[in-house]
Design a protein around this motif. Structure first.
Motif, PDB file in Angstrom:
ATOM      1  N   LEU A 135      -5.498 -20.198  22.645  1.00  0.00           N
ATOM      2  CA  LEU A 135      -6.012 -21.382  21.969  1.00  0.00           C
ATOM      3  C   LEU A 135      -6.857 -22.208  22.950  1.00  0.00           C
ATOM      4  O   LEU A 135      -6.498 -22.381  24.106  1.00  0.00           O
ATOM      5  N   GLU A 136      -7.972 -22.733  22.464  1.00  0.00           N
ATOM      6  CA  GLU A 136      -8.871 -23.522  23.297  1.00  0.00           C
ATOM      7  C   GLU A 136      -8.698 -25.009  23.019  1.00  0.00           C
ATOM      8  O   GLU A 136      -8.530 -25.434  21.873  1.00  0.00           O
ATOM      9  N   TYR A 137      -8.773 -25.818  24.072  1.00  0.00           N
ATOM     10  CA  TYR A 137      -8.658 -27.272  23.916  1.00  0.00           C
ATOM     11  C   TYR A 137      -9.766 -27.811  23.021  1.00  0.00           C
ATOM     12  O   TYR A 137      -9.584 -28.790  22.289  1.00  0.00           O
ATOM     13  N   ALA A 138     -10.919 -27.148  23.051  1.00  0.00           N
ATOM     14  CA  ALA A 138     -12.058 -27.607  22.258  1.00  0.00           C
ATOM     15  C   ALA A 138     -11.757 -27.625  20.767  1.00  0.00           C
ATOM     16  O   ALA A 138     -12.403 -28.358  20.003  1.00  0.00           O
ATOM     17  N   ALA A 139     -10.777 -26.843  20.319  1.00  0.00           N
ATOM     18  CA  ALA A 139     -10.456 -26.790  18.894  1.00  0.00           C
ATOM     19  C   ALA A 139      -9.993 -28.140  18.364  1.00  0.00           C
ATOM     20  O   ALA A 139     -10.115 -28.417  17.162  1.00  0.00           O
ATOM     21  N   PHE A 140      -9.476 -28.993  19.238  1.00  0.00           N
ATOM     22  CA  PHE A 140      -8.998 -30.308  18.810  1.00  0.00           C
ATOM     23  C   PHE A 140     -10.071 -31.390  18.958  1.00  0.00           C
ATOM     24  O   PHE A 140      -9.804 -32.564  18.740  1.00  0.00           O
ATOM     25  N   LEU A 143      -6.488 -16.478  19.348  1.00  0.00           N
ATOM     26  CA  LEU A 143      -7.283 -17.614  18.880  1.00  0.00           C
ATOM     27  C   LEU A 143      -8.481 -17.883  19.773  1.00  0.00           C
ATOM     28  O   LEU A 143      -9.162 -18.906  19.608  1.00  0.00           O
ATOM     29  N   GLY A 144      -8.762 -16.977  20.690  1.00  0.00           N
ATOM     30  CA  GLY A 144      -9.887 -17.155  21.597  1.00  0.00           C
ATOM     31  C   GLY A 144     -11.207 -17.254  20.857  1.00  0.00           C
ATOM     32  O   GLY A 144     -11.454 -16.530  19.886  1.00  0.00           O
ATOM     33  N   GLY A 145     -12.053 -18.170  21.293  1.00  0.00           N
ATOM     34  CA  GLY A 145     -13.366 -18.339  20.689  1.00  0.00           C
ATOM     35  C   GLY A 145     -13.392 -19.234  19.471  1.00  0.00           C
ATOM     36  O   GLY A 145     -14.464 -19.544  18.954  1.00  0.00           O
ATOM     37  N   LEU A 146     -12.227 -19.669  18.993  1.00  0.00           N
ATOM     38  CA  LEU A 146     -12.162 -20.560  17.837  1.00  0.00           C
ATOM     39  C   LEU A 146     -12.191 -21.996  18.342  1.00  0.00           C
ATOM     40  O   LEU A 146     -11.211 -22.486  18.895  1.00  0.00           O
ATOM     41  N   THR A 147     -13.300 -22.672  18.150  1.00  0.00           N
ATOM     42  CA  THR A 147     -13.509 -23.980  18.773  1.00  0.00           C
ATOM     43  C   THR A 147     -13.458 -25.128  17.777  1.00  0.00           C
ATOM     44  O   THR A 147     -13.788 -26.261  18.126  1.00  0.00           O
TER      45      THR A 147
END
Length: 530
Positions: free
Chosen positions: A112-117, A81-85
């Motif tokens: 997973l990135e925190y920015a996704a939320f 899920l890297g890069g999915l923001t």
């Protein structure tokens, strides 16, 4: 007898007595000669392969000083899920993964990135429609937080908050019901272990494939920072059937709630090893990560967090490291926050002096006060840093790391230049799968303090290191931090773990340094798989 010589090029030896040469000969897995092409050819056996470098360069094989190869191999069985923001992009990827694994099967993801939320609370119910209600378990990129759906929580028997012997937490809402956010390993392992687990043979295959990927980017050694008895069994199984293509130094993972019996059992494991692997020491935690407020700081972060260590009783940490040190184990401690680094240095200073064969280490050191740098100087403690972790920072300070720290403290991040100038033995690593395993982008982050693309923000340019210093951190210093005097250097008698690059890395632009072709990787003088 096996023999190979590389001539007519650049040999960066990492040997202070002769840092540069133009040729090197290898016989039976050891360096046999280093010098001019004529000198090396004179020492080359008649049957040996002779390789014209033609502008290329030979260096000691790279050593990743902080990695999680088996854990990473298992995680990467799910969706990256890297890069999915954005949450929508994550949901789209999960829907595709759910279709791939089939109805009702566990959906797993990593990176997973925190920015996704979008700065909102991490919640598993936001993912459930995308996977059709299937049990889903996702790991954030830093390996300190996970999120699970209700079906996954139910499968693990997690229905509310629990007390742990460390700073781990099952996050619950006002109603006491888990939100799906799971902070730190003791909490998220409850759910992750409920998913179907690979067999020993499957794990061995995963690890062999992972090490081939390591070899493809020039890695010939790694320090494993999540060692377990299971990992030792897997390494043993691989060597029963063949040969490891990476030299592995394992640091066994100690959790704060481990009792005296667990400490004794871990000490008993220290005698295990094989032809290319060994138990080197023990890895402990002093804190968590800045993004979730679990790093231990001198002053609270913007949310009022960061004032507690990972240990309910810091005296227990001091007691445990005394036992491990007396048993002859290398000590290394995860310390992200400045207060954590300070406290670990104080605890190490209470121990008998370390020797070069097993220097003590601190992992990460993401922020440091000036006083912390001064205390680190002269301590004999190794600083194990990961410059490429700056990739998640934003120039406008909108990332969760900088938001919690504030502008002034964010400017004290990743102080590699200051640490080196203080005379501290400094090593670099990836923390894979937290970040990519390839050392080349890490070189750029260390030397440019910016993305290899060249179009991103530059963070604290005064903390840049030279290319030669970055290479040393991945070679000679990486070996010395493990007490391995015959690795990470090209000199007569040293182990012939080598990497051959298409050009001299010290003469490349940042973008070219990040992508310079790796022509060969050798371990003990023989080609490594890739």
């Amino acid at each position: 007898m096996s023999a190979i010589s590389f001539v007519s090029g650049i040999v960066r030896t990492m040997d202070a007595d002769r840092p540069l040469a133009e040729a090197v000969a290898v016989v039976d897995g050891r360096i046999a000669a280093v010098g001019t092409t004529a000198e090396v050819l004179a020492a080359t056996p008649e049957h040996a392969e002779v390789v014209e470098l033609d502008g290329g360069a030979v260096l000691p094989g790279f050593i990743d000083s902080h990695s999680h190869p088996l854990w990473g191999a298992r995680l990467s069985a799910g969706v990256d899920l890297g890069g999915l923001t954005t949450l929508e992009s994550v949901r789209h990827a999960l829907a595709a993964e759910s279709r791939r694994v089939g109805p009702g099967a566990w959906v797993r993801g990593w990176n997973l990135e925190y920015a996704a939320f979008g700065g909102s609370a991490v919640r598993g119910d936001l993912l459930e429609d995308a996977v059709g209600g299937a049990p889903t378990f996702l790991m954030f990129y830093d390996l300190h937080t996970a999120v699970a759906t209700r079906a996954a929580l139910e499968a693990a028997g997690v229905s509310g908050a629990r007390e742990f012997g460390d700073a781990s937490e099952i996050v619950v809402g006002d109603d006491g019901v888990p939100t799906g956010e799971l902070r730190e390993p003791t909490a998220y392992d409850l759910v992750g272990s409920a998913a179907p687990q690979p067999t020993m043979a499957e794990e061995a295959d995963l690890l062999v494939a992972t090490f081939a990927r390591f070899n493809a980017v020039g890695l010939t050694g790694c320090a494993v920072m999540d060692g377990s008895e299971r990992l030792l069994d897997v390494l043993e199984a691989i060597e029963r059937d063949g040969e490891l293509s990476v030299r592995v130094d394992v640091f066994l993972w100690h959790r704060p709630d481990d009792d005296d019996a667990a400490v004794a059992a871990r000490i008993d494991l220290a005698s295990r090893g094989g032809r290319r692997w060994r138990v080197a020491g023990v890895k402990l935690f002093s804190d968590g990560v800045i993004d979730t407020g679990t790093a231990w700081l001198h002053a609270p972060d913007a949310s009022g967090d960061g004032l507690a260590s990972f240990w309910p009783d810091w005296d227990r940490y001091r007691e445990v490291i005394r036992r491990y040190d007396a048993a002859g184990l290398h000590l290394t401690t995860h310390a992200v926050g400045d207060r954590a680094v300070d406290a670990v240095l104080d605890a190490y200073a209470e121990l008998p002096p370390a020797d070069d064969a097993r220097p003590r280490r601190i992992e990460h050191l993401e922020i440091l006060s000036d006083a912390d740098v001064r205390k680190l100087a002269g301590s004999g403690v190794v600083a194990s840093m990961q410059p490429l972790h700056m990739q998640w920072r934003h120039g406008d300070l909108s990332d969760s790391w900088a938001t919690r720290l504030g502008e002034a403290r964010a400017a004290t991040g990743f102080r590699a230049r200051d640490v080196l100038d203080a005379g501290v033995l400094t090593v670099f690593g990836s923390d894979w799968p937290v970040a990519g395993m390839d050392p080349r982008p890490n070189f750029v982050w260390a030397t440019e303090r910016s993305a290899p693309s060249g179009d991103g923000p530059v963070f604290e340019p005064h903390e840049r290191v030279s290319v030669e210093e970055a290479l040393t951190a991945y070679t000679r210093s990486g070996a010395l931090a493990l007490g391995a005097t015959d690795r990470g250097v090209i000199r007569v008698g040293a182990v012939a773990d080598l990497v051959v690059l298409a050009a001299d890395p010290a003469r490349l632009s940042p973008s070219d340094l990040a992508t310079v072709p790796i022509l060969r990787t050798l371990i003990a003088g023989l080609p490594a798989p890739s």
